[in-house]
Design a protein around this motif. Structure first.
Motif, mmCIF file in Angstrom:
data_model
loop_
_atom_site.group_PDB
_atom_site.id
_atom_site.type_symbol
_atom_site.label_atom_id
_atom_site.label_comp_id
_atom_site.label_asym_id
_atom_site.label_seq_id
_atom_site.Cartn_x
_atom_site.Cartn_y
_atom_site.Cartn_z
ATOM 1 N N HIS A 1 5.842 -3.578 7.286
ATOM 2 C CA HIS A 1 5.008 -2.440 7.825
ATOM 3 C C HIS A 1 3.526 -2.490 6.468
ATOM 4 C CE1 HIS A 1 3.334 1.180 10.695
ATOM 5 N NE2 HIS A 1 3.186 1.930 9.298
ATOM 6 N N VAL A 2 2.748 -2.012 7.137
ATOM 7 C CA VAL A 2 1.200 -1.492 6.494
ATOM 8 C C VAL A 2 0.369 -0.410 7.479
ATOM 9 C CG1 VAL A 2 -0.669 -2.045 4.680
ATOM 10 C CG2 VAL A 2 1.752 -3.644 4.529
ATOM 11 N N PRO A 3 -0.601 0.291 6.387
ATOM 12 C CA PRO A 3 -0.871 1.407 7.798
ATOM 13 C C PRO A 3 -2.028 0.395 8.988
ATOM 14 C CG PRO A 3 -0.280 3.196 5.905
ATOM 15 C CD PRO A 3 0.262 1.184 5.167
ATOM 16 N N PRO A 4 -1.764 1.041 9.757
ATOM 17 C CA PRO A 4 -3.073 0.282 10.882
ATOM 18 C C PRO A 4 -4.084 0.117 9.933
ATOM 19 C CG PRO A 4 -1.641 1.695 12.215
ATOM 20 C CD PRO A 4 -0.396 2.405 10.806
ATOM 21 N N LYS A 5 -4.608 1.047 9.667
ATOM 22 C CA LYS A 5 -5.777 1.102 8.737
ATOM 23 C C LYS A 5 -6.055 0.228 8.263
ATOM 24 C CE LYS A 5 -8.168 5.680 10.120
ATOM 25 N NZ LYS A 5 -9.327 6.771 9.855
ATOM 26 N N LYS A 6 -4.931 -0.330 7.141
ATOM 27 C CA LYS A 6 -5.036 -0.942 5.788
ATOM 28 C C LYS A 6 -4.075 -2.380 6.462
ATOM 29 C CE LYS A 6 -5.852 2.048 2.911
ATOM 30 N NZ LYS A 6 -7.193 2.121 2.481
ATOM 31 N N TYR B 1 0.545 -1.533 0.217
ATOM 32 C CA TYR B 1 -0.120 -0.182 -0.134
ATOM 33 C C TYR B 1 1.051 0.978 0.231
ATOM 34 C CZ TYR B 1 -3.731 3.184 1.292
ATOM 35 O OH TYR B 1 -4.170 4.480 1.177
ATOM 36 N N GLN B 2 0.835 1.865 -0.972
ATOM 37 C CA GLN B 2 1.719 3.099 -1.200
ATOM 38 C C GLN B 2 2.975 2.892 -0.655
ATOM 39 O OE1 GLN B 2 -1.050 6.408 0.792
ATOM 40 N NE2 GLN B 2 -1.838 6.601 -0.636
ATOM 41 N N GLY B 3 3.806 1.223 -1.132
ATOM 42 C CA GLY B 3 5.513 1.753 -1.918
ATOM 43 C C GLY B 3 5.563 0.659 0.050
ATOM 44 N N ASP B 4 4.939 0.640 1.109
ATOM 45 C CA ASP B 4 4.493 -0.332 1.823
ATOM 46 C C ASP B 4 4.013 -1.061 2.167
ATOM 47 O OD1 ASP B 4 5.343 2.229 4.360
ATOM 48 O OD2 ASP B 4 3.627 2.931 4.374
ATOM 49 N N VAL B 5 5.665 -2.795 2.403
ATOM 50 C CA VAL B 5 4.712 -3.587 1.803
ATOM 51 C C VAL B 5 4.654 -4.470 2.871
ATOM 52 C CG1 VAL B 5 5.693 -5.608 0.867
ATOM 53 C CG2 VAL B 5 5.744 -3.298 -0.081
ATOM 54 N N GLY B 6 3.637 -4.925 3.443
ATOM 55 C CA GLY B 6 4.107 -6.528 4.457
ATOM 56 C C GLY B 6 3.568 -7.630 4.519
ATOM 57 N N VAL B 7 4.555 -8.898 4.719
ATOM 58 C CA VAL B 7 4.412 -10.209 4.358
ATOM 59 C C VAL B 7 3.242 -10.966 5.607
ATOM 60 C CG1 VAL B 7 5.966 -12.104 3.938
ATOM 61 C CG2 VAL B 7 6.003 -9.655 3.542
ATOM 62 N N TYR B 8 2.074 -11.317 5.168
ATOM 63 C CA TYR B 8 1.523 -11.544 6.416
ATOM 64 C C TYR B 8 1.460 -13.164 5.853
ATOM 65 C CZ TYR B 8 -0.065 -7.157 6.649
ATOM 66 O OH TYR B 8 -0.281 -5.614 7.345
ATOM 67 N N SER B 9 0.988 -13.801 7.348
ATOM 68 C CA SER B 9 1.000 -15.502 7.283
ATOM 69 C C SER B 9 -0.003 -15.530 6.825
ATOM 70 C CB SER B 9 0.814 -15.602 8.475
ATOM 71 O OG SER B 9 0.572 -17.106 8.996
ATOM 72 N N ILE B 10 -0.474 -16.627 5.719
ATOM 73 C CA ILE B 10 -1.481 -17.093 5.662
ATOM 74 C C ILE B 10 -2.775 -18.310 6.882
ATOM 75 C CG2 ILE B 10 -3.327 -18.434 4.063
ATOM 76 C CD1 ILE B 10 -1.587 -17.919 1.969
ATOM 77 N N SER B 11 -1.959 -18.432 7.862
ATOM 78 C CA SER B 11 -3.078 -19.041 8.473
ATOM 79 C C SER B 11 -3.669 -18.472 10.097
ATOM 80 C CB SER B 11 -2.034 -20.474 9.109
ATOM 81 O OG SER B 11 -1.377 -19.436 9.876
#
Length: 85
Positions: free
Chosen positions: A44-49, A26-36
């Protein structure tokens, strides 16, 4: 893509995290999230997103795991609808 968030799953992407995950940008910020469980593994991604991303993962958990199996085996995953569709 939904609400300006781009979701990516990379082919054979098991080296660093070794578990099913997605990359959310989102707008240049990237977060990697576990699917489980939707836990942020890196970045990091902004808290609302982030809340939207975690909700989307929860809603599409089974579809994401099926796509993960396709992707790590070099096959094209299916597209999954965003929250705004």
């Amino acid at each position: 893509m939904f609400y300006g968030i781009i979701i990516r799953m990379f082919f054979k992407d098991i080296e660093k995290h070794k578990l099913p995950h997605i990359h959310a940008e989102y707008q240049g910020d990237v977060g990697v999230y576990s699917i489980s469980d939707g836990i942020l593994l890196a970045g990091h991604v902004p808290p609302k997103k982030q809340k939207l991303i975690v909700a989307w993962i929860e809603i599409h958990h089974d579809d994401l795991l099926a796509d993960w199996e396709l992707a790590v085996n070099g096959k094209t995953p299916f597209k999954i609808k965003g929250l705004d569709q």
